[in-house]
Design a protein around this motif. Sequence first.
Motif, short mmCIF file in Angstrom:
data_model
loop_
_atom_site.label_atom_id
_atom_site.label_comp_id
_atom_site.label_asym_id
_atom_site.label_seq_id
_atom_site.Cartn_x
_atom_site.Cartn_y
_atom_site.Cartn_z
N LEU A 96 0.49 -0.38 0.00
CA LEU A 96 0.40 0.23 0.04
C LEU A 96 1.02 1.30 0.03
CD1 LEU A 96 -3.11 1.10 -0.30
CD2 LEU A 96 -2.79 1.10 2.90
N GLN A 97 0.72 2.16 -1.09
CA GLN A 97 1.54 3.18 -1.05
C GLN A 97 0.28 4.99 -1.20
OE1 GLN A 97 4.97 3.32 -1.69
NE2 GLN A 97 5.16 0.48 -1.79
N ILE A 98 0.81 5.79 -0.78
CA ILE A 98 0.15 6.05 -0.77
C ILE A 98 1.42 7.96 -1.50
CG2 ILE A 98 -0.68 8.74 0.67
CD1 ILE A 98 -0.79 7.11 2.58
N GLU A 99 0.88 8.68 -2.65
CA GLU A 99 0.59 9.22 -3.46
C GLU A 99 0.39 10.74 -3.39
OE1 GLU A 99 2.01 10.39 -8.01
OE2 GLU A 99 0.16 9.21 -7.97
N MET A 100 1.13 11.60 -1.73
CA MET A 100 0.41 12.57 -1.77
C MET A 100 0.82 14.37 -2.21
SD MET A 100 -1.03 13.53 0.91
CE MET A 100 -1.13 12.09 2.85
N PHE A 101 0.40 14.46 -2.39
CA PHE A 101 0.22 15.67 -2.93
C PHE A 101 0.17 17.22 -1.80
CE2 PHE A 101 -1.59 13.26 -5.81
CZ PHE A 101 -0.81 13.14 -6.64
N TYR A 102 1.20 17.78 -1.76
CA TYR A 102 1.17 19.15 -0.57
C TYR A 102 0.91 20.37 -0.63
CZ TYR A 102 4.00 15.38 2.23
OH TYR A 102 4.40 14.48 2.81
N SER A 103 0.82 21.56 -0.19
CA SER A 103 -0.08 22.54 -0.78
C SER A 103 -0.77 22.38 -1.74
CB SER A 103 1.13 22.98 -1.22
OG SER A 103 2.39 23.30 0.07
N SER A 104 -1.75 22.15 -1.78
CA SER A 104 -2.97 21.81 -2.74
C SER A 104 -2.41 21.95 -4.04
CB SER A 104 -3.84 23.10 -2.07
OG SER A 104 -4.41 23.00 -1.07
N SER A 105 -1.34 21.49 -4.34
CA SER A 105 -0.84 21.03 -5.48
C SER A 105 -1.78 20.42 -6.68
CB SER A 105 0.64 20.42 -5.98
OG SER A 105 0.96 18.91 -5.08
N VAL A 106 -2.33 20.08 -6.42
CA VAL A 106 -3.35 19.48 -7.41
C VAL A 106 -4.57 19.89 -8.23
CG1 VAL A 106 -4.62 17.08 -8.73
CG2 VAL A 106 -2.88 17.41 -6.70
N VAL A 107 -5.73 20.39 -6.73
CA VAL A 107 -6.19 21.12 -7.01
C VAL A 107 -6.14 22.61 -5.60
CG1 VAL A 107 -8.06 19.68 -8.74
CG2 VAL A 107 -7.94 19.95 -5.51
N PRO A 108 -6.80 23.56 -6.03
CA PRO A 108 -7.51 24.65 -4.51
C PRO A 108 -7.50 23.78 -3.22
CG PRO A 108 -7.66 25.26 -6.76
CD PRO A 108 -8.06 24.05 -6.96
N SER A 109 -7.15 24.27 -2.48
CA SER A 109 -7.26 23.54 -0.98
C SER A 109 -8.75 23.21 -0.99
CB SER A 109 -7.41 24.29 0.10
OG SER A 109 -6.18 24.35 -0.08
N ALA A 110 -10.43 23.79 -1.13
CA ALA A 110 -11.27 24.19 -1.23
C ALA A 110 -11.53 23.31 -2.11
CB ALA A 110 -12.06 25.47 -1.44
N MET A 147 -7.48 15.01 2.79
CA MET A 147 -6.68 15.36 3.56
C MET A 147 -6.50 17.57 4.23
SD MET A 147 -2.96 14.48 5.61
CE MET A 147 -3.06 12.31 5.45
N THR A 148 -7.44 17.69 3.85
CA THR A 148 -7.50 19.45 4.18
C THR A 148 -8.73 19.50 5.33
OG1 THR A 148 -9.75 20.03 2.54
CG2 THR A 148 -7.36 19.79 2.23
N ASN A 149 -9.51 20.74 4.97
CA ASN A 149 -9.96 20.91 6.53
C ASN A 149 -11.82 20.80 6.25
OD1 ASN A 149 -11.40 22.69 8.41
ND2 ASN A 149 -9.44 23.01 8.94
N GLY A 150 -12.25 19.87 7.06
CA GLY A 150 -13.77 20.18 6.79
C GLY A 150 -14.75 21.23 6.28
N SER A 151 -14.03 22.68 7.18
CA SER A 151 -14.44 23.76 7.04
C SER A 151 -14.35 24.08 5.38
CB SER A 151 -14.07 25.15 7.77
OG SER A 151 -13.29 24.94 7.80
N TYR A 152 -13.80 24.02 5.01
CA TYR A 152 -14.36 24.28 2.78
C TYR A 152 -15.46 23.81 2.91
CZ TYR A 152 -8.88 24.89 3.10
OH TYR A 152 -7.79 25.39 3.45
N GLN A 153 -16.34 23.03 3.16
CA GLN A 153 -17.25 22.62 2.61
C GLN A 153 -18.69 23.23 3.38
OE1 GLN A 153 -16.32 21.01 0.04
NE2 GLN A 153 -14.35 20.55 0.62
N THR A 154 -18.98 23.31 3.90
CA THR A 154 -19.66 24.98 4.29
C THR A 154 -20.99 25.83 3.63
OG1 THR A 154 -18.28 26.84 4.74
CG2 THR A 154 -18.27 25.39 6.95
N GLY A 155 -20.37 25.38 2.56
CA GLY A 155 -21.48 26.24 1.56
C GLY A 155 -22.33 24.92 0.89
N LYS A 156 -22.33 23.73 1.05
CA LYS A 156 -22.38 22.49 0.59
C LYS A 156 -23.72 22.50 1.94
CE LYS A 156 -18.92 19.69 -2.43
NZ LYS A 156 -18.07 20.48 -2.18
#
Length: 339
Positions: free
Chosen positions: A60-74, A89-98
Amino acid sequence: MLKTMTKTLLAGVAATALLSTVASAQTTLRIQNHQSQSSPYGVAIQKFVDDVAIMSGGDLQIEMFYSSSVVPSAETFDAAKNGILDCDMTNGSYQTGKNAAFQFVADTMGGYDTPLQYQAWVEQGGGREAINELYATHGMTFIGAHVGGQESLNSTSPLRGVADLKDFKFRSPPGMESDIFASLGASPIVMDFTEVITALESGIIDGADASTLATNLNIGVYDVAKHTTFPGFHSMSSDQLACRTDVWEGLTDQQRRIIEVAYKNVAMDLMISTLVLNGEALAKMPEMGVTTYDWSAEDRAAFRAAAQAAWQEWGAKSPEATKMVQSHEAFLRRIGLVE
């Protein structure tokens, strides 16, 4: 001779087949977080990546992307939900709009005094079940949470207690925090984290809700703002690990257990490192001319009361938010933080 060559050839074919089987059996999870790799969060996360690989024997391997390098944090949650990533692996509060309930996954604002209390809600207070009831509607599974500790509120003038919040003009993230501080007489100004230092230097704001004592020190907050709360009282925002449900259920029992165990180490490592780094930062405050304020039990209670009033308003925004608030309140009573 021919017999020996045949045996060698067959052994090579078998070895190739075995390597092929091992390679095909290997599972890789693509996960994005919003922390820098060199930060205390990033260091704990990299250890998690290494632990998973070692404990699984490389299966089991994890390809970890730091500093929101794939898409914006939210957008990380939706990227995992839609298959661009496997886990968030960010923050649930980004989804309060949902749904307003996501606010209470990440930060109750004034609810818990320590990260251990929040983790206790997740593990033994019904938090995991409440969160997964919400996440299931989005095809996601909540695995756990990690948080270092309380953040310190900073100011260019004294912050002795609730009375000093009157007309306090400070940087605030959007959402429930702004509502709470406004109810106590402050003037929150929503701005990006990256604008804090410039805004303090120019006098646009009197203070800022930025981060923990150690992080505030590292980014230069105390070069300008010479007053800060410590220990913190107002915010302790928790990051998460949440995976797309079909991906999570597609792992073996062993793989899921490895991730769960390794991830609990992230939470513990982060609490320990934050405690140590904050202690080291605290020792530097006097020489920098920074005054620290440990709010009284009465002032903390006043802030918690204002926070709970905001919880009711936010909890009324959706049935899921109502359930989340009720879960927190029941656990806070259970551990004696509220009557």
